[in-house]
Design an enzyme around this catalytic site. Sequence first.
Site, PDB file in Angstrom:
ATOM      1  N   PRO A  34       0.810  -1.227   0.000  1.00 48.93           N
ATOM      2  CA  PRO A  34       0.000   0.000   0.000  1.00 48.93           C
ATOM      3  C   PRO A  34       0.837   1.269   0.000  1.00 48.93           C
ATOM      4  CG  PRO A  34       0.113  -0.920   2.214  1.00 48.93           C
ATOM      5  CD  PRO A  34       0.806  -1.905   1.318  1.00 48.93           C
ATOM      6  N   ASP A  73      -1.974   2.711   2.670  1.00 52.14           N
ATOM      7  CA  ASP A  73      -1.390   2.837   4.002  1.00 52.14           C
ATOM      8  C   ASP A  73      -1.748   4.233   4.516  1.00 52.14           C
ATOM      9  OD1 ASP A  73       0.024   2.179   6.218  1.00 52.14           O
ATOM     10  OD2 ASP A  73       1.948   1.890   5.216  1.00 52.14           O
ATOM     11  N   TRP A 515       4.309  -0.251  10.460  1.00 58.19           N
ATOM     12  CA  TRP A 515       4.670  -1.385   9.612  1.00 58.19           C
ATOM     13  C   TRP A 515       3.871  -2.635   9.977  1.00 58.19           C
ATOM     14  CZ3 TRP A 515       7.277  -0.769   5.279  1.00 58.19           C
ATOM     15  CH2 TRP A 515       8.038   0.401   5.145  1.00 58.19           C
ATOM     16  N   GLN A 550      12.517  -2.802   1.106  1.00 57.78           N
ATOM     17  CA  GLN A 550      11.444  -3.441   1.872  1.00 57.78           C
ATOM     18  C   GLN A 550      11.824  -4.835   2.359  1.00 57.78           C
ATOM     19  OE1 GLN A 550       8.867  -1.769   2.977  1.00 57.78           O
ATOM     20  NE2 GLN A 550       9.749  -0.041   1.881  1.00 57.78           N
ATOM     21  N   TRP A 554       8.392  -3.903   4.596  1.00 64.06           N
ATOM     22  CA  TRP A 554       7.135  -4.614   4.374  1.00 64.06           C
ATOM     23  C   TRP A 554       7.336  -6.106   4.143  1.00 64.06           C
ATOM     24  CZ3 TRP A 554       4.081  -5.785  -0.413  1.00 64.06           C
ATOM     25  CH2 TRP A 554       2.751  -6.074  -0.111  1.00 64.06           C
ATOM     26  N   LYS A 587      19.800  11.358  -6.759  1.00 63.92           N
ATOM     27  CA  LYS A 587      18.579  11.051  -6.039  1.00 63.92           C
ATOM     28  C   LYS A 587      17.616  12.230  -6.121  1.00 63.92           C
ATOM     29  CE  LYS A 587      16.891   9.483  -1.527  1.00 63.92           C
ATOM     30  NZ  LYS A 587      17.260   9.137  -0.131  1.00 63.92           N
ATOM     31  N   LYS A 590      12.708  16.872  -2.863  1.00 61.25           N
ATOM     32  CA  LYS A 590      11.992  18.145  -2.956  1.00 61.25           C
ATOM     33  C   LYS A 590      12.953  19.315  -2.772  1.00 61.25           C
ATOM     34  CE  LYS A 590       7.638  16.333  -1.101  1.00 61.25           C
ATOM     35  NZ  LYS A 590       6.658  16.449   0.008  1.00 61.25           N
TER      36      LYS A 590
END
Length: 974
Positions: A34, A73, A515, A550, A554, A587, A590
């Site tokens: 999610p 999520d 998590w 992950q 996850w 990378k 913002k």
Amino acid sequence: MLRFWEENQTYRLVKKRTWDEREGAPLFAFLEGPPTANGFMHVGHARGRTLKDVKLRYARMRGFRVWDQAGWDTQGLPVELEVEKRLGFRSKRDIERYGVERFVEECRRLVDYYLDHWVRASKRLGLWLDYDHAYETRHPRYIEAVWRFVKAAAEKGLLYEGRRVVPRCPRCGTALSSHEVAQGYETVDDPSLYFKLPLEGLDNTYLVAWTTTPWTIIANEAAVVHPREWYVFIAVGDEVWIVAEKRLKEFASEAGVGDYRVLDRRLGESLAGMRYRHPLLEEVPYHQRHGPPYHTVLAADWVSMEDGTGVVHAAPAHGPEDFELGQRHGLEAYTPLREDGYFGPEAGVFQGLWFEDANEKVAEVLRGKGLLVHLGTYRHEYPFCWRCGTRLFYYASRQWFIRIGDELRRRLAGEVESTRWAPGWAVKRMRDWVENAKDWCISRERYWGTPLPVWRCTRCGHTVVVGGLDELREKALNPDEVPEDPHRPQIDRVRLRCPRCGGEMRREPFVLDVWMDSGVAHTAALHQYGWLRLWDSLYPYRWITEAADQTRGWFYTLLVTGVVWHGERPYREVLLQGHVLDKDGKKMSKSKGNVVWALEWMQSHGADPMRLLLLSRAPWDSVNFDPDEVERYRSLLNTLWNSVKFADTYMALDRWSPGGPGGAELAAEDKWLLYEMKKAVDRVSEAIESDNMHHAVKAALDFVVEKISHQYIPLIRPRVWEEEMTESKKAAYTTLYTALKNAIKLMAPLTPFIAEYLYQAFVRKYEPGTSQETVHLEPWPTVPEEQLDEKAWKAVNTALAAAEKILAARTEKRIKRRWPLPAAAIVPKNREIPGKLWQQAAEVLARAANIKKTTVTDTPPEWAASGDTATIDLEDATIYAKIQLDEETLLEGLAREIVRRAQVLRKQHNLPVDHVAEKLVIHATGKLKQAAQKHLEYIKREVRVKQVQLADQPPREAKKWKIEGEQLALQLQP
């Protein structure tokens, strides 16, 4: 196409046909990782979602019943921090002042806002999921399922409360789990501080310790040595220093200790029990109250000889090993550092300092007291908060844990081994992680999350774990207090009666690790909609994919909850995704302003070319998002578009239909294309099934661009341009249509928009009664064995390979492709290929390489010995070609130059391909004039004009060119 899908409810139609009406078909169970609803979708997210879409569309076309529930999520720190940012908050105290209930409501609003964006962006990307039944981790029934897991863990003796040293974020005000910490490491330069601990009873004798966190010396309570390592006493000036023998040279070099003498050598265990004077005794008064066993030398096997001095300073409140050692020796894990990262009153002169800022002050004090040996820098990996970016510290606090013991680790490792991982090296990474997994700290001191379902008696301390809202109502003192939505703060008001002493029970004021929310999606996603009856069919899920990190997020929490709750892994196949970087390989962030927002990009540039770029690298490797490369993929899709346009133009002119009369024998190049189509289908299929989507992109585009557009269409143009509907033309149309239809189906999982458009505009046009409502209901392409002719494929492939070499030789000699070469010869080696096929291959070579006469012979031709001959030795034949121009071929080539310019005039007049113009007037000089005179009929036929007139002077409104030094002027009368 989005409007078409919406108006025709295409996804629902596909869902009905491929799920409801495929009962008994093999199941493809996908579990959505999610996305977190705390920001907009960027191209990194879009890459993962594209990979999911490719796999699911392919599975539907292969006849699977596809489980494609979407998921979101919606809780935890990620959402809370975004709300704090919007409200201008800087700490948890701001939340308390604002009001928890108001803050939680703001979290709900934020989630609603971002979910709307994510659904729109996902649909714009082309990702078909069941959004109407998406699971949301904030949903009350979803939360109930999380509670059920916690209760199941408690019933198995795995849930416990304990005071442990755990990583803590002072900004977020909560503890973190080891898998969260693993996602936030950064390379930093920290202090490398060597300092002295004065030993009591020995004049001018000091232990020399080392630390990269000088602020922890404020909470120092012991010094630790290795019991079985040798330690040396060295004379430095009028002082004696004690360091590990193995570290002496490195320490002396780094600290600049050049003049020293070894006085004694002892095992570490002989130093245990010595007392030392705390180096900050006067500055931190609470240490003055400490007697034995505080400020004592202890021995432990975990002391490293890889760095430092072999003497470790221990602060039981700030190190997991220090804490355990302190527990064994009766040291309290106390610290004057507060949970918010600032030192409190008992820190003495350090009161009020931020923990990082205290480093400089500690070094300054030690220097002033003559206890600083050396202060340098140490580059290493250090954990920062995975969400807010604040430096973490280790801190002793009361938390709730899931125990990950040796037996569970072994079971987890076994389940990892039984899973297919892409790439293959991921299995070792995951196995190493689970084999070293720590107990899972599941409690968080936050607000917007799944409440910890543990109630504690205020009188006797007894605890009860609740597994759902119905159970909670049964046990509540006032069932009416149990909310429909069990979030904070309403859930905190629910009280229970203690079954042991009759006292009042209050909920433990924690929420769960976010998590854990996503980690029980394998069951909670079904529980939310009352679909647990499907669990036996879906679990373990066939395929999941998320970012490579992950393995510690996850993928790991899914694995733990699945094995603890259900006894086996929750997934069978896992695909790891790499990152998307900017065009320079940096990378995206913002702060740098180099983030590419997916929806904004797609609204301006479209989805399909972007999807191809994101799929073009191995999924687990990084990909640079370069707009120029996106445009390259757009041009490749234009090739597919133009190939279909070419076919449709001529098929429509001839009123051809797939089911029409005829059935002419296929030419060798037709059989070659069908064989190439079979190879492309096999390659794309294998690539998607093995999660090598980049190979699927390459194979599909190679078939479209190279095989159909660059090779087959040029070969069949003379057949297509025949005036009558010959058998040869029918065979070409049938083959081209079959190839394009299957190419569109091959591209459907990769580029669903252009595939759908071309299917509707082309395939459904020619098969209105038998085609599907959407290309995404088409079965995956297959090529019947009876259509495959390997010998024809080999013969034509040999000719095309030779043509490429001949064209390269032309380039070297600066002979344009439009100018025909005089001769070529094929000498077959493979005698299993019939002579008839070699003759057809010779015709293919003549057309592909523009050669006037190509023959098939048993021996090299006489002219092969000349210096202008190219010899091409291939597996099935040797090819000889004359790379020169004679007078005849020169004039023919110049005639083609005239035709090419005349076609430009036809285009300028927007003439349909079948329109026959009235007149072409030609004025030319020199060889161009000779070419026009000799090939007048050829020019007339190719340009499609009723009359060609040679003029002595350029027509007044003629278009003029200069070719090979000669003048050419043309006027076309439409």
